[in-house]
Design an enzyme around this catalytic site. Structure first.
Site, short mmCIF file in Angstrom:
data_model
loop_
_atom_site.label_atom_id
_atom_site.label_comp_id
_atom_site.label_asym_id
_atom_site.label_seq_id
_atom_site.Cartn_x
_atom_site.Cartn_y
_atom_site.Cartn_z
N THR A 128 -2.98 -5.95 1.00
CA THR A 128 -1.74 -5.32 1.48
C THR A 128 -1.04 -4.54 0.37
O THR A 128 -1.16 -4.89 -0.81
CB THR A 128 -0.78 -6.42 2.01
OG1 THR A 128 0.53 -5.87 2.18
CG2 THR A 128 -0.64 -7.58 1.05
N TYR A 152 4.09 -13.88 0.11
CA TYR A 152 2.98 -13.26 0.85
C TYR A 152 2.14 -12.38 -0.08
O TYR A 152 0.92 -12.53 -0.16
CB TYR A 152 3.55 -12.44 2.01
CG TYR A 152 2.54 -11.55 2.69
CD1 TYR A 152 1.45 -12.09 3.35
CD2 TYR A 152 2.69 -10.16 2.67
CE1 TYR A 152 0.52 -11.26 3.98
CE2 TYR A 152 1.77 -9.33 3.29
CZ TYR A 152 0.69 -9.89 3.95
OH TYR A 152 -0.23 -9.08 4.55
N1 UFG Z 1 13.34 -3.07 10.45
C1 UFG Z 1 14.58 -2.93 11.05
N2 UFG Z 1 14.87 -3.72 12.11
C2 UFG Z 1 14.00 -4.66 12.61
C3 UFG Z 1 12.73 -4.78 11.99
C4 UFG Z 1 12.43 -3.99 10.91
O1 UFG Z 1 15.40 -2.11 10.62
O2 UFG Z 1 14.33 -5.36 13.58
C5 UFG Z 1 13.03 -2.23 9.29
C6 UFG Z 1 12.74 -3.05 8.05
O3 UFG Z 1 13.93 -3.43 7.42
C7 UFG Z 1 11.91 -2.05 7.25
C8 UFG Z 1 11.14 -1.28 8.32
O4 UFG Z 1 11.84 -1.51 9.54
O5 UFG Z 1 12.77 -1.18 6.59
C9 UFG Z 1 9.72 -1.75 8.50
O6 UFG Z 1 9.74 -3.16 8.67
P1 UFG Z 1 8.49 -3.98 9.24
O7 UFG Z 1 8.91 -5.42 9.31
O8 UFG Z 1 7.97 -3.35 10.48
O9 UFG Z 1 7.37 -3.77 8.14
P2 UFG Z 1 7.41 -4.09 6.57
O10 UFG Z 1 7.32 -2.77 5.88
O11 UFG Z 1 8.51 -4.99 6.19
O12 UFG Z 1 6.12 -4.99 6.46
C10 UFG Z 1 4.86 -4.45 6.30
C11 UFG Z 1 3.79 -5.40 6.81
C12 UFG Z 1 3.82 -6.67 6.00
C13 UFG Z 1 3.71 -6.33 4.54
C14 UFG Z 1 4.80 -5.36 4.14
C15 UFG Z 1 4.70 -4.94 2.72
O13 UFG Z 1 4.00 -5.69 8.16
O14 UFG Z 1 2.74 -7.49 6.40
O15 UFG Z 1 4.69 -4.20 4.95
O16 UFG Z 1 5.92 -4.43 2.32
F1 UFG Z 1 3.87 -7.42 3.78
#
Ligand code: UFG
Length: 341
Positions: A128, A152
């Site tokens: 990742t 993670y």
């Molecule tokens: N977000 C919101 N509201 C929500 C959910 C998410 O604003 O209800 C935002 C988050 O704060 C972030 C963006 O949307 O800014 C993307 O969030 P996600 O949870 O969809 O994805 P992430 O980038 O946090 O996570 C992904 C992978 C993980 C990995 C991570 C590495 O899903 O498995 O990237 O940073 F660990």
């Protein structure tokens, strides 16, 4: 599926650990389309039995060495292991690291040792972009420092190191794929993202757009980015699946080790994602501004040069509207609504 034409797996048995999950089920479907047989090994703790459609299921926990040895012995001709099984919810890892280290690190160690005993010497490992951690330099290249901030990311990096040591000492051949943000769904809407609880932006925004939950909380609107919201690199799950087929073919042709980012090189802000959902589905996403979510980095996107060079990989399905259309059609097939065409 076009991959089948170009990358035949010629009746090979491929062991897919975590094949019942979101990415794993797409990998299995593509292995099958390319002429191979995916054998899913999954404890169904997060995956779904209904997503195992293209080959047999071995329902075991990979930390159970005896059960794992028995499963591997039932598929003696398997040419490769794809290891996708892990705990992935970043917030849960912070609260319960014991379970994360056990599932992700002990699980991988047990799998690597069982592979050695079974004399299977090819591995594709799901890693990742979270292994890089906080960095101001974008795009992120494979040789950038890996200093993960989350439990993670730390568990995934520990397994990367373990695999490198097994390569050096025991001749394990491997390709580690560092995925950016997996998204979208199979074009036939048969399989898609079904996490419980769901924490990811796109599925939550779609539930809000469909009126199946309250307004989305937009976490952080004061980041140092063009529109104040976080920027991510969304890659279609079928592009991720294609990268696995390409990695298998490269290993067949003599590739012995590689670490490769799987992203698009394009950063998309949270507001841009919401706008795309409104435009493609005709259902604007209700949302409200909310404080930043702990642990979120402001910007993450990939340098995609190595994937092209090592695997011959370029994304095909990862423009945002294609991602959104496929995800919406999958969710609607679950909810029993209409398609976005
Ligand atoms: N977000 C919101 N509201 C929500 C959910 C998410 O604003 O209800 C935002 C988050 O704060 C972030 C963006 O949307 O800014 C993307 O969030 P996600 O949870 O969809 O994805 P992430 O980038 O946090 O996570 C992904 C992978 C993980 C990995 C991570 C590495 O899903 O498995 O990237 O940073 F660990």
């Amino acid at each position: 599926m076009d991959t089948a034409e170009h990358h035949k797996l010629d009746g090979q048995d491929i062991l897919v650990v975590g094949g019942a999950g979101y990415i794993g089920s797409h990998v299995c479907k593509m292995i099958h389309a390319a002429g191979g047989r995916p054998i899913t090994i999954d404890n169904l703790s997060c995956g779904h039995e209904h997503a195992v459609k293209w080959g047999p299921l071995e329902r075991i926990d990979i930390r159970d060495r005896e059960a794992l040895d028995a499963a591997l012995s039932r598929w003696p001709g398997a040419s490769c292991v794809v290891h996708l099984a892990s705990s992935i919810e970043v917030g849960i890892g912070e609260r319960d690291p014991a379970n994360f280290y056990s599932n992700n690190v002990v699980g991988a160690l047990t799998l690597l040792d069982a592979m050695r005993a079974a004399e299977i010497d090819r591995l594709i490992f799901s890693s990742t972009c979270a292994t890089y951690g906080e960095t101001e330099t974008m795009p992120i290249a494979e040789d950038d420092p890996q200093q993960p901030s989350s439990v993670y990311g730390k568990t995934k990096l520990a397994v990367e190191h373990m695999i490198q040591s097994y390569h050096a000492a025991y001749g394990l051949n491997y390709v580690t794929l560092r995925y950016f943000n997996a998204s979208g769904a199979d074009a036939d809407a048969e399989i898609g993202e079904e996490h419980d609880p769901e924490t990811h932006l796109i599925p939550i925004a779609m539930q809000a757009a469909a009126g199946r939950r309250g307004p989305l909380k937009l976490f952080g609107t004061d980041y140092d980015t063009p529109d104040g919201t976080c920027v991510r690199d969304y890659i279609h799950v079928n592009d991720i699946a294609r990268a696995h087929i390409l990695a298998m073919k490269q290993m067949e042709s003599g590739l012995t080790r590689a670490e490769v980012n799987i992203g698009t090189g394009v950063g998309t802000s949270n507001r841009e994602v919401l706008a795309s959902i409104g435009r493609v589905t005709g259902h604007p996403v209700p949302y409200e501004d909310a404080p930043r979510r702990a642990g979120d980095l402001s910007r993450l996107y990939s340098d995609e040069g190595q994937a092209k060079k090592v695997l011959g990989f370029t994304p095909r399905y990862s423009d945002m509207d294609t991602i959104i259309r496929s995800a919406w059609n999958f969710h609607n097939s679950r909810w029993g609504e209409t398609r976005a065409d």
